[in-house]
Enzyme design. Structure first.
Site, PDB file in Angstrom:
ATOM      1  N   GLY A 189     -14.206   1.995  -9.149  1.00  0.00           N
ATOM      2  CA  GLY A 189     -12.667   1.523  -9.385  1.00  0.00           C
ATOM      3  C   GLY A 189     -11.738   3.485  -9.354  1.00  0.00           C
ATOM      4  N   GLU A 197     -20.244   2.906  -9.899  1.00  0.00           N
ATOM      5  CA  GLU A 197     -20.147   2.060  -8.831  1.00  0.00           C
ATOM      6  C   GLU A 197     -18.722   2.731  -7.679  1.00  0.00           C
ATOM      7  OE1 GLU A 197     -20.501  -1.540  -9.954  1.00  0.00           O
ATOM      8  OE2 GLU A 197     -22.433  -2.123 -10.009  1.00  0.00           O
ATOM      9  N   PRO A 198     -19.195   3.904  -7.060  1.00  0.00           N
ATOM     10  CA  PRO A 198     -18.370   4.036  -6.665  1.00  0.00           C
ATOM     11  C   PRO A 198     -18.014   3.954  -4.450  1.00  0.00           C
ATOM     12  CG  PRO A 198     -19.089   5.895  -6.524  1.00  0.00           C
ATOM     13  CD  PRO A 198     -19.871   4.715  -7.677  1.00  0.00           C
ATOM     14  N   GLY A 199     -17.112   2.855  -4.787  1.00  0.00           N
ATOM     15  CA  GLY A 199     -17.268   2.926  -2.730  1.00  0.00           C
ATOM     16  C   GLY A 199     -16.726   3.547  -2.692  1.00  0.00           C
ATOM     17  N   ARG A 200     -14.434   3.348  -2.621  1.00  0.00           N
ATOM     18  CA  ARG A 200     -13.441   3.985  -1.764  1.00  0.00           C
ATOM     19  C   ARG A 200     -13.673   5.493  -2.445  1.00  0.00           C
ATOM     20  NH1 ARG A 200      -9.244   1.075  -2.019  1.00  0.00           N
ATOM     21  NH2 ARG A 200      -9.299  -0.121  -3.440  1.00  0.00           N
ATOM     22  N   TYR A 209      -2.310  -6.040   0.191  1.00  0.00           N
ATOM     23  CA  TYR A 209      -1.826  -5.476  -1.429  1.00  0.00           C
ATOM     24  C   TYR A 209      -0.599  -4.262  -0.779  1.00  0.00           C
ATOM     25  CZ  TYR A 209      -7.062  -5.903  -0.573  1.00  0.00           C
ATOM     26  OH  TYR A 209      -8.537  -5.884  -0.405  1.00  0.00           O
ATOM     27  N   CYS A 242       0.207 -11.354  16.398  1.00  0.00           N
ATOM     28  CA  CYS A 242       0.956 -12.720  16.055  1.00  0.00           C
ATOM     29  C   CYS A 242       1.305 -12.793  15.583  1.00  0.00           C
ATOM     30  CB  CYS A 242       0.719 -13.620  17.370  1.00  0.00           C
ATOM     31  SG  CYS A 242       1.564 -14.461  17.840  1.00  0.00           S
ATOM     32  N   GLU A 243       1.880 -11.787  14.263  1.00  0.00           N
ATOM     33  CA  GLU A 243       2.527 -11.880  13.098  1.00  0.00           C
ATOM     34  C   GLU A 243       3.679 -10.915  12.678  1.00  0.00           C
ATOM     35  OE1 GLU A 243      -0.553 -13.730  10.625  1.00  0.00           O
ATOM     36  OE2 GLU A 243       0.025 -13.457   8.854  1.00  0.00           O
TER      37      GLU A 243
END
Ligand code: LLP
Length: 433
Positions: free
Chosen positions: A249, A291-294, A335, A362-363
């Site tokens: 986080g 637990e770092p990801g980003r 987000y 297409c959105e």
């Protein structure tokens, strides 16, 4: 406005990623293209390893949260840099195993592990299960008993801590699908039950309060509450509870005004609080896991696109349409996440005005970014969207049957395709007529 120390502008006014010209990469490999600055990923891994060593000696471990970017190559890099891994599905476990990851350093997460995933994890020798709930505890116990083994587990605990981040990526509060609550007594009761089961052993406790967090205090508050739980488990249930896994986080910089604390500041505060609490509760300090990801891969990613059209709507806005979109980066759609961008073939030019970067799906909600200051953009320009290493490729889809882009890893002067570009045959590959 360059967002990592490995980005620069060449004498030809091109964006350089490490020692590589982004425009040349786009030409050689085509667009859209995910670029991974492997040197930066490795530096980030080392920063975690070395900072933990400085503050905790050999009493801490960083796990790469593989959900942020799960490929064979990134799994291997994390292993080579001495990290463990957090895996959240059979697919991630399979990837880690195929990459030759040391499986005893893998923590298996997830709020609904299937019996097949539990089997795969046990057959693969996964070190720890982070058990989410009572049903799952019984499944894990039964699977371990069938094998005649004792599985090491931690429970995922909701510490009841709120943090300031997007609602979709908050996880520590009581209204969350993840884990068991501390304040209602649910967590303690489940530990008590686990003590009666023969094929699981509680090695510690886990919590994860959310993602992209810029404050230190919520981590400290979670730590205090988890330490109180550890003390009760040790004293009342005679459980060793040796590990305190505080999850990931740690926030990173996406926008100029983002100012996340340095890792050393987090660790100083966390280890100070840990020692205080251990003293106050009269218990030994647990082994810390993060637990770092980003923080490991976010800034190491750049996505290169080719601009296909520029649509100026006077008095409204300017749309710059690129050859990818929410299929390769759904973060804005999900987000309203903000990613900086620049024109890679005129990287040093001053911005002339804000534009909206639109994808080709297409959105109407298929936007990569709004209000991005860019110099004048034309069809054929190469657009670089920065800080896309985390949760881009790993959340990519084939919406509108767009093939997913390739990924190239850069290491020193070397470059290597680590994920090949999907073809239309890949896209229809699972269809049955
Ligand atoms: N540990 C656990 C148990 C997690 O659930 C997560 C992220 C992490 C570690 C890693 O968190 P990080 O250090 O990367 O913040 N797709 C969203 C992020 C979802 C995060 C899910 N869990 C996004 O694009 O922002």
């Amino acid at each position: 406005m360059l967002y990592s120390d490995s980005l620069s502008v060449s004498p030809e006014n091109h964006l350089m990623i490490g020692r590589h010209d982004a425009v040349a990469l786009a030409r050689e490999f085509g667009t859209p293209l995910y670029v991974l600055d492997e040197d930066l990923m490795r530096r980030n891994c080392r920063e975690y390893r070395e900072t933990l060593r400085r503050f905790c000696g050999d009493r801490a471990l960083a796990l790469f949260a593989s959900k942020a970017l799960c490929t064979l190559h990134t799994a291997r890099v994390a292993a080579e840099e001495g990290l463990g891994a957090d895996a959240v599905s059979g697919g991630e476990i399979y990837t880690l195993r195929k990459a030759g990851f040391p499986m005893d350093k893998v923590y298996f997460h997830g709020n609904n592990k299937s019996p097949e995933e539990i089997d795969l994890a046990m057959d693969s020798g996964v070190g720890y299960f982070v058990v989410d709930n009572r049903d799952e505890l019984e499944r894990v116990n039964a699977a371990a008993a069938r094998r005649g083994m004792v599985q090491k587990i931690l429970f995922r605990v909701k510490p009841g801590v709120d943090c300031h981040t997007h609602d979709y990526i908050k996880t520590g509060q009581i209204d969350s699908k993840f884990g068991v609550a501390l304040e209602t007594g649910e967590a303690f009761a489940l530990h008590q039950y686990a003590a009666s089961l023969p094929a699981v052993r509680v090695e510690g406790v886990h919590c994860h309060i959310g993602s992209q967090i810029f404050e230190i205090e919520p981590f400290l508050e979670a730590l205090r509450r988890m330490m109180a739980l550890i003390a009760r488990l040790r004293k009342e249930l005679a459980m060793p509870a040796k590990i305190l896994n505080l999850g990931g986080g740690f926030g990173i910089r996406y926008e100029a005004e983002d100012d996340p604390p340095a890792l050393a500041d987090y660790m100083q505060a966390i280890t100070d609080t840990l020692r205080q609490e251990a003293k106050r509760l009269d218990i030994e300090t647990p082994f810390l896991v993060f637990e770092p990801g980003r923080a490991i891969v976010g800034a190491a990613g750049v996505t290169l696109y080719t601009v296909g059209s520029v649509k100026v709507i006077p008095g409204v806005r300017t749309y710059v349409a690129v050859d990818g979109g929410m299929g390769d980066n759904p973060r804005y759609a999900l987000y309203q996440a903000r990613h900086p961008a620049l024109v890679a073939n005129r990287a040093g030019d001053a911005p002339t005005g804000p534009v909206t970067i639109a994808g080709k799906c297409c959105e109407s909600g298929d936007l990569i970014a709004e209000n991005v200051p860019l110099p004048e953009v034309h069809a054929g320009d190469i657009l670089a969207v920065l800080v896309t290493g985390a949760y881009n490729y790993s959340m990519a889809s084939n919406y509108n049957r767009l093939p997913r882009p390739a990924m190239v890893a850069l290491r020193g002067d070397d470059k290597k395709i680590i994920v090949r570009r999907e073809t239309y045959e890949d896209v229809i590959g699972h269809d049955v007529l």
